[in-house]
Design a protein around this motif. Structure first.
Motif, PDB file in Angstrom:
ATOM      1  N   ILE A   1      48.309  22.576 -30.026  1.00  0.00           N
ATOM      2  CA  ILE A   1      49.389  23.375 -30.602  1.00  0.00           C
ATOM      3  C   ILE A   1      50.692  23.166 -29.825  1.00  0.00           C
ATOM      4  CG2 ILE A   1      50.206  25.747 -30.950  1.00  0.00           C
ATOM      5  CD1 ILE A   1      47.280  26.467 -31.605  1.00  0.00           C
ATOM      6  N   THR A   2      50.600  23.051 -28.514  1.00  0.00           N
ATOM      7  CA  THR A   2      51.814  22.999 -27.689  1.00  0.00           C
ATOM      8  C   THR A   2      52.336  21.587 -27.460  1.00  0.00           C
ATOM      9  OG1 THR A   2      50.465  22.983 -25.671  1.00  0.00           O
ATOM     10  CG2 THR A   2      51.201  25.131 -26.493  1.00  0.00           C
ATOM     11  N   ASP A   3      51.447  20.589 -27.486  1.00  0.00           N
ATOM     12  CA  ASP A   3      51.865  19.197 -27.242  1.00  0.00           C
ATOM     13  C   ASP A   3      52.162  18.546 -28.585  1.00  0.00           C
ATOM     14  OD1 ASP A   3      52.117  16.489 -26.619  1.00  0.00           O
ATOM     15  OD2 ASP A   3      50.587  16.550 -25.057  1.00  0.00           O
ATOM     16  N   ARG A   4      53.397  18.624 -29.019  1.00  0.00           N
ATOM     17  CA  ARG A   4      53.762  18.162 -30.358  1.00  0.00           C
ATOM     18  C   ARG A   4      53.599  16.649 -30.506  1.00  0.00           C
ATOM     19  NH1 ARG A   4      52.954  21.949 -33.430  1.00  0.00           N
ATOM     20  NH2 ARG A   4      54.016  20.702 -35.025  1.00  0.00           N
ATOM     21  N   GLU A   5      53.911  15.906 -29.446  1.00  0.00           N
ATOM     22  CA  GLU A   5      53.784  14.453 -29.522  1.00  0.00           C
ATOM     23  C   GLU A   5      52.318  14.060 -29.731  1.00  0.00           C
ATOM     24  OE1 GLU A   5      54.530  10.456 -26.769  1.00  0.00           O
ATOM     25  OE2 GLU A   5      55.325  12.403 -26.136  1.00  0.00           O
ATOM     26  N   LEU A   6      51.429  14.688 -28.979  1.00  0.00           N
ATOM     27  CA  LEU A   6      49.998  14.416 -29.116  1.00  0.00           C
ATOM     28  C   LEU A   6      49.514  14.803 -30.507  1.00  0.00           C
ATOM     29  CD1 LEU A   6      47.327  13.625 -27.572  1.00  0.00           C
ATOM     30  CD2 LEU A   6      47.020  16.091 -27.226  1.00  0.00           C
ATOM     31  N   ALA A   7      49.929  15.971 -30.968  1.00  0.00           N
ATOM     32  CA  ALA A   7      49.505  16.441 -32.285  1.00  0.00           C
ATOM     33  C   ALA A   7      49.959  15.492 -33.386  1.00  0.00           C
ATOM     34  CB  ALA A   7      50.056  17.846 -32.532  1.00  0.00           C
ATOM     35  N   THR A   8      51.182  15.019 -33.276  1.00  0.00           N
ATOM     36  CA  THR A   8      51.709  14.090 -34.285  1.00  0.00           C
ATOM     37  C   THR A   8      50.944  12.778 -34.275  1.00  0.00           C
ATOM     38  OG1 THR A   8      53.921  15.067 -34.107  1.00  0.00           O
ATOM     39  CG2 THR A   8      53.762  12.856 -35.070  1.00  0.00           C
ATOM     40  N   ARG A   9      50.615  12.297 -33.083  1.00  0.00           N
ATOM     41  CA  ARG A   9      49.877  11.033 -32.975  1.00  0.00           C
ATOM     42  C   ARG A   9      48.490  11.153 -33.593  1.00  0.00           C
ATOM     43  NH1 ARG A   9      50.014  10.491 -27.857  1.00  0.00           N
ATOM     44  NH2 ARG A   9      47.845  10.656 -27.203  1.00  0.00           N
ATOM     45  N   PHE A  10      47.817  12.260 -33.313  1.00  0.00           N
ATOM     46  CA  PHE A  10      46.484  12.467 -33.879  1.00  0.00           C
ATOM     47  C   PHE A  10      46.548  12.576 -35.401  1.00  0.00           C
ATOM     48  CE2 PHE A  10      44.259  14.486 -29.939  1.00  0.00           C
ATOM     49  CZ  PHE A  10      44.343  13.265 -29.298  1.00  0.00           C
ATOM     50  N   ALA A  11      47.514  13.325 -35.890  1.00  0.00           N
ATOM     51  CA  ALA A  11      47.625  13.535 -37.331  1.00  0.00           C
ATOM     52  C   ALA A  11      47.858  12.221 -38.060  1.00  0.00           C
ATOM     53  CB  ALA A  11      48.755  14.519 -37.632  1.00  0.00           C
ATOM     54  N   SER A  12      48.637  11.325 -37.445  1.00  0.00           N
ATOM     55  CA  SER A  12      48.931  10.046 -38.091  1.00  0.00           C
ATOM     56  C   SER A  12      47.706   9.154 -38.167  1.00  0.00           C
ATOM     57  CB  SER A  12      50.062   9.330 -37.342  1.00  0.00           C
ATOM     58  OG  SER A  12      49.638   8.941 -36.051  1.00  0.00           O
ATOM     59  N   ARG A  13      46.757   9.365 -37.269  1.00  0.00           N
ATOM     60  CA  ARG A  13      45.557   8.535 -37.248  1.00  0.00           C
ATOM     61  C   ARG A  13      44.392   9.154 -38.011  1.00  0.00           C
ATOM     62  NH1 ARG A  13      45.361   7.118 -30.749  1.00  0.00           N
ATOM     63  NH2 ARG A  13      47.215   5.778 -30.660  1.00  0.00           N
ATOM     64  N   SER A  14      44.516  10.409 -38.381  1.00  0.00           N
ATOM     65  CA  SER A  14      43.385  11.146 -38.923  1.00  0.00           C
ATOM     66  C   SER A  14      42.808  10.513 -40.181  1.00  0.00           C
ATOM     67  CB  SER A  14      43.786  12.598 -39.216  1.00  0.00           C
ATOM     68  OG  SER A  14      44.044  13.291 -38.026  1.00  0.00           O
ATOM     69  N   ARG A  15      43.636  10.259 -41.172  1.00  0.00           N
ATOM     70  CA  ARG A  15      43.128   9.721 -42.429  1.00  0.00           C
ATOM     71  C   ARG A  15      42.571   8.303 -42.252  1.00  0.00           C
ATOM     72  NH1 ARG A  15      43.442  11.827 -47.228  1.00  0.00           N
ATOM     73  NH2 ARG A  15      43.650   9.791 -48.254  1.00  0.00           N
ATOM     74  N   GLU A  16      43.171   7.544 -41.367  1.00  0.00           N
ATOM     75  CA  GLU A  16      42.653   6.203 -41.085  1.00  0.00           C
ATOM     76  C   GLU A  16      41.238   6.291 -40.520  1.00  0.00           C
ATOM     77  OE1 GLU A  16      43.677   2.399 -38.154  1.00  0.00           O
ATOM     78  OE2 GLU A  16      45.221   3.915 -38.595  1.00  0.00           O
ATOM     79  N   ARG A  17      41.024   7.243 -39.617  1.00  0.00           N
ATOM     80  CA  ARG A  17      39.692   7.441 -39.044  1.00  0.00           C
ATOM     81  C   ARG A  17      38.731   7.955 -40.112  1.00  0.00           C
ATOM     82  NH1 ARG A  17      35.757   5.825 -35.764  1.00  0.00           N
ATOM     83  NH2 ARG A  17      34.537   7.531 -34.881  1.00  0.00           N
ATOM     84  N   ALA A  18      39.166   8.886 -40.933  1.00  0.00           N
ATOM     85  CA  ALA A  18      38.298   9.444 -41.975  1.00  0.00           C
ATOM     86  C   ALA A  18      37.848   8.381 -42.957  1.00  0.00           C
ATOM     87  CB  ALA A  18      39.028  10.572 -42.707  1.00  0.00           C
ATOM     88  N   ALA A  19      38.728   7.423 -43.260  1.00  0.00           N
ATOM     89  CA  ALA A  19      38.403   6.372 -44.228  1.00  0.00           C
ATOM     90  C   ALA A  19      37.213   5.532 -43.784  1.00  0.00           C
ATOM     91  CB  ALA A  19      39.620   5.488 -44.464  1.00  0.00           C
ATOM     92  N   GLU A  20      36.950   5.506 -42.481  1.00  0.00           N
ATOM     93  CA  GLU A  20      35.788   4.766 -41.985  1.00  0.00           C
ATOM     94  C   GLU A  20      34.480   5.434 -42.418  1.00  0.00           C
ATOM     95  OE1 GLU A  20      36.060   4.050 -37.794  1.00  0.00           O
ATOM     96  OE2 GLU A  20      38.229   3.682 -37.886  1.00  0.00           O
ATOM     97  N   PHE A  21      34.574   6.686 -42.877  1.00  0.00           N
ATOM     98  CA  PHE A  21      33.385   7.455 -43.284  1.00  0.00           C
ATOM     99  C   PHE A  21      33.434   7.792 -44.781  1.00  0.00           C
ATOM    100  CE2 PHE A  21      34.154   8.262 -38.814  1.00  0.00           C
ATOM    101  CZ  PHE A  21      32.885   8.184 -38.247  1.00  0.00           C
ATOM    102  N   SER A  22      34.049   6.955 -45.562  1.00  0.00           N
ATOM    103  CA  SER A  22      34.205   7.253 -46.981  1.00  0.00           C
ATOM    104  C   SER A  22      32.857   7.350 -47.693  1.00  0.00           C
ATOM    105  CB  SER A  22      35.061   6.177 -47.662  1.00  0.00           C
ATOM    106  OG  SER A  22      34.346   4.959 -47.728  1.00  0.00           O
ATOM    107  N   VAL A  23      32.833   8.096 -48.796  1.00  0.00           N
ATOM    108  CA  VAL A  23      31.628   8.207 -49.618  1.00  0.00           C
ATOM    109  C   VAL A  23      31.205   6.828 -50.117  1.00  0.00           C
ATOM    110  CG1 VAL A  23      30.743   9.075 -51.826  1.00  0.00           C
ATOM    111  CG2 VAL A  23      32.014  10.597 -50.302  1.00  0.00           C
TER     112      VAL A  23
END
Length: 386
Positions: free
Chosen positions: A325-347
């Motif tokens: 919540i407090t580290d905005r740079e870290l949060a932004t970096r994770f959010a940008s990678r989230s969907r890319e990581r999720a796609a590795e587990f697609s149905v």
């Protein structure tokens, strides 16, 4: 892959709607979209029966009195023979016994899904029903290890992670919905979607929120799910004077929307096969704070797609929540990678790999059947010889 259509009977006779039921529905639906015949054996009136019907899948109503109900097994066997089912897929522990009984004498192989990292019970019944499996699909390496340590032949186990539907468009819950659940408008929010049961360790979540609020005093938390520990969780919330900060939402049909509205998604488990709810969080672009229980580190790479804490470490989990919540740079970096990581587990990927298992066990059953017929033919010839 075979060019012919597969007939698959999925068995899931659990009550309610949890991650396992959703995975069974997504797999059956994707198989049907590819032209295969998917039959879903489930209890009448349960969410899986309703949603499978709405998805246009063929529903086989099955209401066993227990996992060794011969009447229910005979009903399933009739379906297997009538519909020329190629493979039976048992999606839950209770379904394994039903599938084992139903496939006796049919030459139809059974595939078993194992989504939890609990040790198998050491008794004759467990050995018999898992011994009937032609293959076991473990959702993580952690689950595979538990199975093999419990005596399962490693050659039977294939690791196929649960999948996530990347094509969904889920709108975050409205401000009105969140306020009606008790959350303060505009406050940072952490959401956990999990049953209130021991292995999900909701008490750990409550204590983690208490620690996180020392850094983020206006943090609000939402626990979505119900279970036998609800009273104990409510008591802990009151003891830690968090009545206005942590809100028990109970079972909700809009859990996806609540996840999508979270600043941070948490999972406080002490045992976890994989934590498929974390795939939803990644698909929605949410930041994740979780424990290292079971297969969770196979989904969330610590420091790359989320932050992990040790099991039963509320201070560590709370610190991870606060940092996201407090580290905005870290949060932004994770959010940008989230969907890319999720796609590795697609149905779609999950289904591809599951079909490979189906193909393998069907071929194995065919070879066994041919060998048996040849042996019987030789035996008959020997008997008739003068």
């Amino acid at each position: 892959m075979r060019a012919v259509t597969l007939g698959v009977l999925h068995i899931d006779t659990e009550h309610g709607w949890r991650g396992g039921e959703r995975q069974a529905l997504w797999l059956a639906g994707e198989l049907a979209r590819r032209g295969h015949r998917s039959f879903v054996a489930t209890r009448a009136g349960e969410p899986l029966a309703q949603r499978a019907g709405e998805a246009g899948l063929q529903v086989v109503l099955c209401n066993p009195f227990g996992e060794l109900d011969p009447r229910a097994a005979l009903q399933l066997r009739s379906t297997i023979k009538r519909e020329r089912i190629d493979v039976v897929h048992a999606h839950t522990a209770h379904a394994v016994a039903l599938g084992a009984l139903a496939t006796i004498g049919t030459h139809t192989p059974m595939v078993v899904a194992r989504r939890v990292d609990f040790a198998l019970r050491s008794n004759a019944g467990t050995r018999w029903k898992y011994g009937r499996a032609a293959a076991i699909i473990a959702v993580s390496e952690a689950v595979r290890r538990v199975l093999t340590q419990g005596g399962i032949n490693p050659s039977l186990v294939t690791v196929i992670p649960d999948g996530v539907d990347m094509h969904r468009r889920v709108a975050p819950a409205s401000t009105e919905t969140l306020v009606n659940l008790g959350l303060q408008e505009g406050a940072p929010t952490v959401v956990q979607v999990a049953q209130l049961v021991g292995h999900k360790d909701p008490i750990n979540f409550v204590r983690a929120v208490a620690h996180a609020r020392r850094i983020v005093p206006n943090l609000q938390a939402l626990l979505v799910g119900d279970g036998p520990l609800r009273t104990e969780v409510a008591r802990e919330i009151h003891t830690l004077m968090l009545d206005g900060a942590i809100h028990l939402a109970g079972y909700r049909t809009d859990a996806d929307s609540l996840l999508a509205a979270a600043d941070v998604v948490a999972l406080s488990s002490r045992e976890e096969g994989m934590g498929s709810v974390l795939l939803d969080a990644l698909a929605f672009g949410r930041r994740v704070a979780a424990t290292r229980a079971g297969g969770i580190p196979e989904v969330i790479v610590d420091g790359e797609s989320g932050l992990l804490a040790d099991v039963r470490d509320p201070e560590g989990l709370g610190a991870a929540i606060a940092r996201l919540i407090t580290d905005r740079e870290l949060a932004t970096r994770f959010a940008s990678r989230s969907r890319e990581r999720a796609a590795e587990f697609s149905v779609e990927r999950m289904t591809d790999r599951t079909i490979e298992v189906y193909e393998r066990v069907i071929e194995g059953a065919a070879v066994t059947s041919r060998t048996r017929r040849a042996s019987e033919s030789i035996s008959d010839s020997s008997t008739r010889a003068p």
